[in-house]
Design a protein around this motif. Structure first.
Motif, PDB file in Angstrom:
ATOM      1  N   LYS A  59       8.616   7.141 -11.173  1.00 20.17           N
ATOM      2  CA  LYS A  59       9.265   6.226 -10.161  1.00 20.17           C
ATOM      3  C   LYS A  59       9.234   6.955  -8.846  1.00 20.17           C
ATOM      4  N   LYS A  60       8.782   5.877  -7.656  1.00 29.75           N
ATOM      5  CA  LYS A  60       9.030   6.401  -6.394  1.00 29.75           C
ATOM      6  C   LYS A  60      10.531   6.332  -5.999  1.00 29.75           C
ATOM      7  N   VAL A  61      10.938   7.686  -5.476  1.00 36.82           N
ATOM      8  CA  VAL A  61      12.746   7.484  -5.096  1.00 36.82           C
ATOM      9  C   VAL A  61      12.609   7.576  -3.732  1.00 36.82           C
ATOM     10  N   ARG A  62      13.802   6.840  -3.177  1.00 38.28           N
ATOM     11  CA  ARG A  62      14.005   6.853  -1.864  1.00 38.28           C
ATOM     12  C   ARG A  62      15.636   6.517  -1.734  1.00 38.28           C
ATOM     13  N   ASN A  63      16.096   6.714  -0.553  1.00 38.81           N
ATOM     14  CA  ASN A  63      17.460   6.575  -0.371  1.00 38.81           C
ATOM     15  C   ASN A  63      17.674   5.039  -0.335  1.00 38.81           C
ATOM     16  N   PRO A  64      18.818   4.328  -1.119  1.00 37.18           N
ATOM     17  CA  PRO A  64      19.179   2.984  -0.876  1.00 37.18           C
ATOM     18  C   PRO A  64      18.667   2.461   0.580  1.00 37.18           C
ATOM     19  N   LYS A  65      18.313   1.241   0.705  1.00 37.04           N
ATOM     20  CA  LYS A  65      18.212   0.696   1.986  1.00 37.04           C
ATOM     21  C   LYS A  65      19.265   0.686   2.815  1.00 37.04           C
ATOM     22  N   GLU A  66      20.486   0.322   2.075  1.00 37.42           N
ATOM     23  CA  GLU A  66      21.695   0.166   3.084  1.00 37.42           C
ATOM     24  C   GLU A  66      22.350   1.531   3.678  1.00 37.42           C
ATOM     25  N   GLU A  67      21.696   2.565   2.757  1.00 37.67           N
ATOM     26  CA  GLU A  67      21.982   3.811   3.373  1.00 37.67           C
ATOM     27  C   GLU A  67      21.036   4.275   4.445  1.00 37.67           C
ATOM     28  N   PHE A  68      19.756   3.788   4.299  1.00 34.62           N
ATOM     29  CA  PHE A  68      19.014   4.479   5.196  1.00 34.62           C
ATOM     30  C   PHE A  68      18.908   3.820   6.659  1.00 34.62           C
ATOM     31  N   ALA A  69      18.885   2.179   6.662  1.00 35.55           N
ATOM     32  CA  ALA A  69      19.151   1.536   7.778  1.00 35.55           C
ATOM     33  C   ALA A  69      20.520   1.391   8.468  1.00 35.55           C
ATOM     34  N   ILE A  70      20.810   1.938   9.599  1.00 35.09           N
ATOM     35  CA  ILE A  70      22.229   1.906   9.659  1.00 35.09           C
ATOM     36  C   ILE A  70      22.343   1.016  10.975  1.00 35.09           C
ATOM     37  N   GLU A  71      22.879  -0.124  10.837  1.00 36.67           N
ATOM     38  CA  GLU A  71      23.001  -1.175  11.894  1.00 36.67           C
ATOM     39  C   GLU A  71      24.325  -0.926  12.536  1.00 36.67           C
TER      40      GLU A  71
ATOM     41  N   ASP B 133       0.782  -1.201   0.125  1.00 33.66           N
ATOM     42  CA  ASP B 133      -0.055   0.054   0.048  1.00 33.66           C
ATOM     43  C   ASP B 133       0.760   1.199   0.078  1.00 33.66           C
ATOM     44  N   LEU B 134       1.980   1.290   0.730  1.00 31.02           N
ATOM     45  CA  LEU B 134       2.880   2.535   0.718  1.00 31.02           C
ATOM     46  C   LEU B 134       3.563   2.502  -0.322  1.00 31.02           C
ATOM     47  N   GLU B 135       3.722   1.643  -1.285  1.00 33.51           N
ATOM     48  CA  GLU B 135       4.548   1.655  -2.575  1.00 33.51           C
ATOM     49  C   GLU B 135       3.418   2.150  -3.541  1.00 33.51           C
ATOM     50  N   TRP B 136       2.103   1.732  -3.224  1.00 34.72           N
ATOM     51  CA  TRP B 136       1.172   2.268  -4.252  1.00 34.72           C
ATOM     52  C   TRP B 136       0.716   3.822  -4.103  1.00 34.72           C
ATOM     53  N   ARG B 137       0.866   4.130  -2.994  1.00 34.20           N
ATOM     54  CA  ARG B 137       0.552   5.658  -2.784  1.00 34.20           C
ATOM     55  C   ARG B 137       1.750   6.521  -3.040  1.00 34.20           C
ATOM     56  N   TYR B 138       1.194   7.780  -3.446  1.00 33.80           N
ATOM     57  CA  TYR B 138       2.311   9.044  -3.818  1.00 33.80           C
ATOM     58  C   TYR B 138       1.499  10.120  -3.365  1.00 33.80           C
ATOM     59  N   ALA B 139       2.338  11.168  -3.490  1.00 38.02           N
ATOM     60  CA  ALA B 139       1.594  12.465  -3.076  1.00 38.02           C
ATOM     61  C   ALA B 139       0.948  13.004  -4.418  1.00 38.02           C
ATOM     62  N   THR B 140      -0.342  12.842  -4.293  1.00 35.13           N
ATOM     63  CA  THR B 140      -1.113  12.931  -5.753  1.00 35.13           C
ATOM     64  C   THR B 140      -1.260  14.553  -5.827  1.00 35.13           C
ATOM     65  N   LYS B 141      -0.881  14.843  -7.141  1.00 32.03           N
ATOM     66  CA  LYS B 141      -1.174  16.112  -7.516  1.00 32.03           C
ATOM     67  C   LYS B 141      -2.151  16.876  -8.329  1.00 32.03           C
ATOM     68  N   LYS B 142      -2.856  15.740  -8.765  1.00 34.00           N
ATOM     69  CA  LYS B 142      -4.217  16.216  -9.448  1.00 34.00           C
ATOM     70  C   LYS B 142      -5.167  15.180  -9.154  1.00 34.00           C
ATOM     71  N   TYR B 143      -6.470  15.870  -8.557  1.00 37.21           N
ATOM     72  CA  TYR B 143      -7.380  15.081  -8.391  1.00 37.21           C
ATOM     73  C   TYR B 143      -8.680  15.090  -9.240  1.00 37.21           C
ATOM     74  N   ASP B 144      -9.453  13.887  -9.362  1.00 39.31           N
ATOM     75  CA  ASP B 144     -10.606  13.855 -10.137  1.00 39.31           C
ATOM     76  C   ASP B 144     -11.773  14.496  -9.404  1.00 39.31           C
ATOM     77  N   PRO B 145     -12.126  15.848  -9.583  1.00 40.83           N
ATOM     78  CA  PRO B 145     -12.969  16.468  -8.830  1.00 40.83           C
ATOM     79  C   PRO B 145     -14.393  15.768  -8.857  1.00 40.83           C
ATOM     80  N   SER B 146     -14.706  14.870  -9.640  1.00 38.54           N
ATOM     81  CA  SER B 146     -16.275  14.336  -9.847  1.00 38.54           C
ATOM     82  C   SER B 146     -16.250  12.926  -8.913  1.00 38.54           C
ATOM     83  N   LYS B 147     -15.028  12.429  -8.364  1.00 42.85           N
ATOM     84  CA  LYS B 147     -15.009  11.534  -7.477  1.00 42.85           C
ATOM     85  C   LYS B 147     -14.808  11.676  -6.154  1.00 42.85           C
TER      86      LYS B 147
END
Ligand SMILES: Cc1cc2nc3c(=O)[nH]c(=O)nc-3n(C[C@H](O)[C@H](O)[C@H](O)COP(=O)(O)O)c2cc1C
Length: 210
Positions: A197-209, A6-20
């Motif tokens: 494309k959804k762009v995020r920092n690579p996993k290995e950079e994001f999670a610091i073990e 679901d989180l991959e599906w979502r995006y910060a929608t820029k244009k809505y269909d006002p009829s829905k």
């Protein structure tokens, strides 16, 4: 796993269909996710305004720095937090908790005294910084709930909060706006962000073990 999809599906929608339009049942679920959010000391320092009135949404475009999103979305949720901590606000939520749980009335006196010792000596601005952080937690959960329902949402803090407070008369309620969350259904033909494309920092950079 379903949540990640679901989180991959979502995006910060820029244009809505006002009829829905989003059904009341789904709007309620998105608000409920925010109501169930954890908050510091469980004080639930924020409220959610649910705006479907077209005239109000139209007026909010200018306040939202010209972002047409707020007029075209089905509903705009406005997350607003306590403008400061007061003795009455702190006592009120702990009174509710003791009543709902059937606890002795003095159960939280020591705890609330400690909270008051911290918050009541801070400035309203410092306190609002803290209450606003709580709104962000509910906001995140509402975004996730919307995605689970396949409802689009746009997280927004690009707006003039003083003007929005004035429009919605938030000051009289002891609240200040923090965030807007327009919700609705994407305009598939005309949203430039949809195919990107959804762009995020690579996993290995994001999670610091460590
Ligand atoms: C707190 C916050 C404020 C944002 N404000 C705006 C905004 O005012 N207008 C807008 O179009 N997008 C806004 N965004 C959307 C972000 O730009 C977007 O979430 C980010 O680029 C990641 O893209 P994605 O949400 O499509 O995955 C905001 C996001 C967040 C979390």
């Amino acid at each position: 796993m379903a949540l990640l999809k679901d989180l991959e599906w979502r995006y910060a929608t820029k244009k809505y269909d006002p009829s829905k339009k989003v059904s009341q049942e789904d709007v309620d679920k998105i608000v409920e996710a925010a109501r169930l959010a954890p908050t510091s000391s469980g004080m639930q320092q924020f409220r959610v305004f649910v705006i479907s009135n077209q005239e109000l949404k139209d007026q909010m475009v200018e306040i939202a720095l010209g972002q047409q999103i707020v007029a075209d979305a089905s509903h705009v949720l406005v997350f607003a937090s306590w403008d400061e901590y007061t003795e009455e606000r702190i006592d009120s939520i702990f009174k509710l908790t003791t009543q709902e749980r059937g606890l002795p009335a003095d159960k939280f006196v020591d705890y609330t005294n400690r909270l008051k010792a911290v918050y009541l000596k801070q400035t309203p601005e410092e306190n609002f910084t803290h209450t606003a952080k709580q709104a962000y937690i509910g906001f995140g959960l509402s975004i996730a709930q919307a995605a689970e329902l396949k409802i689009d949402a746009t997280p927004m803090e690009g707006f003039n909060s003083e003007k929005l407070d004035e429009l919605l008369d938030l000051r009289s309620k002891g609240l200040k706006s923090v965030l807007m969350l327009p919700i609705g259904y994407r305009d598939e033909e005309n949203d430039w962000l949809l195919p990107m494309k959804k762009v995020r920092n690579p996993k290995e950079e994001f999670a610091i073990e460590l």
